[in-house]
Enzyme design. Structure first.
Site, PDB file in Angstrom:
ATOM      1  CE  LYS A 234      51.451  50.315   4.303  1.00  0.00           C
ATOM      2  NZ  LYS A 234      50.290  50.100   5.155  1.00  0.00           N
TER       3      LYS A 234
ATOM      4  CB  SER B  52      51.642  58.233   6.530  1.00  0.00           C
ATOM      5  OG  SER B  52      51.394  58.583   5.212  1.00  0.00           O
ATOM      6  CB  CYS B  53      47.399  54.074   5.728  1.00  0.00           C
ATOM      7  SG  CYS B  53      46.796  54.000   7.402  1.00  0.00           S
ATOM      8  CB  VAL B  54      48.947  55.446   1.227  1.00  0.00           C
ATOM      9  CG1 VAL B  54      47.572  54.851   1.256  1.00  0.00           C
ATOM     10  CG2 VAL B  54      48.913  56.868   1.725  1.00  0.00           C
TER      11      VAL B  54
END
Lengths: 419, 104
Positions: free
Chosen positions: A199, B102-104
């Site tokens: 993120k 990549s979401c995680v």
């Protein structure tokens, strides 16, 4: 009697048993849970074992002590799920029929997926994702004279994506404060990602820690193989990273049971609706925790939030009602940064980790995306919350399964439309 | 935002990924490839691009490198030779699809 069958008595499965036993009509429904192992591990604690902060006794309990009365527990391996026949075949060939199946079989490390790892395994290549690995690494670090320690992620997704970062930050603290030999240790972090974390905002904050802590960050490194003899990692584009001690996060895969039963994707994760947690292939099969393929972190906090949602949906399913409870991808993770400090991040499918306060807006006591001592104390206190509240399905006051936007600085944030 | 690629006006993200795959065609693919350092799309490149497009349509999920190998029959080493550095980032861009996250 109809049966709800839960496969796996780890974090997610145990929570589901505890939730459902309070909610379903016992005259109509039998709840059965199957697991092959006796011990339940507090997996977030594995991180602390190599550094001597926790020992085995802090992270192990008997599974039977954590499961509620009124649930049938069978200690056995599972050979096959026969979804068409609505039954499961155990390792001893016994058959268990079910009306509703909950797959909570988790994920596991598969060191053999990267060529060469097996050759150096537990000699100068270690993991800390298993109790055996964490303990072996503690023993190795005890006598280690120093050299180049490389922390390495093989492939995403992995369980607890912040754990490798925490490990390298704690290693810096450990060698400086405890072993007093930081000058003899070179630290290096090797990731297949294009930044320190998945993120962006969080990656930006954490990236600054690398030069501050004198840790070398190597990005975009997709491992091809390990040369265990000359001790180096080799990437697919022929870059090399040498090591004296390699702490690798091997490829994480779902249970082989999923592959045998032809229910998984290429990593044996079960295709699952990311909001209802119903499997995509069978309407009477639900999936929770690390076993799913949903784009959320593989973490205990995620399983905890999912468990509340899934309980509602299973009750709806039993009553022939639409599955209206919707999981938003909520994850909540402490990130140990060493020197008795930690960060906390709280995010979901759409909103990445930002600064703010948690769980009470404007009050805290925890600070989001910021390094504080209170966050560290929260991480340590969390072990007690895990054993006494989370596993038992007791909701934590003020922490809801849906992520709260209040208390977060959301201005100017790009919303992740992909998820 | 709007961008003209190979003479076609298409909608793209800030990073240049098409947002409407209906606007994609092979000329656009070739132009994007050149822009990101792949001078010519060979048969090998097209095999990857077509696999990713078909697999995404089938599974509704962007294939991973592992899946390109297992289901697409394209060795990972070969994938990196065709699309150096970030193979999926490049291949999806050329294929007119969204950026794999990549979401995680």
């Amino acid at each position: 009697m109809k049966r709800i069958l839960i496969l796996g008595a780890g974090t997610a499965g145990t929570m589901m048993a505890n939730h459902l036993v309070k909610k379903v009509n016992k005259n109509e429904w039998l709840i059965t849970i199957v697991d092959q192992y006796e011990k339940h591990y507090y997996q977030p604690g594995f991180l602390f074992i190599p550094f001597g902060i926790y020992s085995e006794k802090d992270v192990i309990k008997e599974k039977t002590d954590l499961l509620p009365k009124g649930v049938e527990y069978i200690q056995a391996s599972v050979e096959l799920i026969e979804a068409e026949k609505k039954q499961v075949i155990l390792g001893d060939a016994k058959t268990i029929p079910y009306d509703i199946l909950i797959i909570a079989t988790g994920c596991e490390i598969v060191p053999g997926e990267v060529e060469g790892v097996d050759q150096g395994w537990r000699k100068d290549i270690f993991d800390f994702y298993t109790i055996e690995g964490a303990v072996a690494l503690r023993d190795k670090l005890k006598d280690w004279e120093g050299g180049k320690l490389v922390v390495h992620i093989s492939e995403m997704p992995i369980k607890c994506p912040v754990a490798p970062l925490e490990f390298v930050f704690l290693a810096d603290w450990f060698f400086r404060e405890k072993k007093k030999n930081r000058k003899k240790v070179e630290l290096c972090y090797v990731t297949p990602l294009d930044s320190a974390f998945t993120k962006q905002k969080c990656a930006d904050v954490l990236s600054d820690y690398f030069p501050q802590k004198n840790i070398d960050l190597i990005k975009n490194f997709s491992v091809s193989h390990v040369d265990a003899e000359s001790r180096k990692l080799v990437s697919l584009d022929d870059r090399e990273v040498t090591y004296d001690l390699l702490v690798t996060i091997p490829v994480n895969m779902g249970s082989k049971l999923i592959a045998r039963s032809d229910l998984g994707d290429d990593l044996n994760f079960v295709p699952t609706d990311k909001h209802t947690l119903q499997s995509k292939a069978y309407e009477n099969i639900f999936v929770i925790g690390d076993a799913t393929d949903i784009p959320a972190s593989k973490a205990g906090s995620v399983a905890h939030f999912e468990a509340e949602i899934l309980t509602d949906n299973i009750l709806s399913y039993i009553n022939n009602k639409p599955l209206t409870a919707s999981f938003d991808g909520h994850a909540n993770c402490f990130i140990e940064s060493g020197y008795n400090k930690a960060l906390l991040i709280d995010f979901n499918y759409e909103i990445e980790p930002v600064e703010g306060t948690f769980p009470l807006p404007g009050i805290g006591p925890f600070s989001l995306l910021k390094e504080t001592r209170i966050n560290h104390l929260g991480k340590l206190a969390f072990r007690h919350i895990y054993w006494n509240m989370l596993l038992k399905g007791i909701p934590i006051p003020t922490v809801s399964p849906d992520m709260k936007k209040s208390g977060k600085k959301l201005e100017g944030l790009a919303v992740d439309v992909q998820s | 935002m709007e961008k003209v690629i190979a003479g076609y006006s298409v909608d793209v993200t800030e990073e240049g990924y098409l947002t409407n795959k209906g606007q994609w065609n092979k000329e656009i693919a070739e132009a994007i490839a050149k822009e990101i350092g792949i001078d010519e799309l060979t048969e090998g490149h097209w095999k990857v691009i077509e696999f990713i497009q078909k697999d995404l349509a089938k599974t509704e999920k962007m294939p991973t490198i592992r899946r390109v190998k297992n289901a697409g029959g394209i060795e990972t080493k070969e994938l990196y030779r065709l699309f150096p550095e970030g193979p999926l980032l490049k291949a999806t861009k050329i294929a007119g699809l969204s950026k794999p996250v990549s979401c995680v």
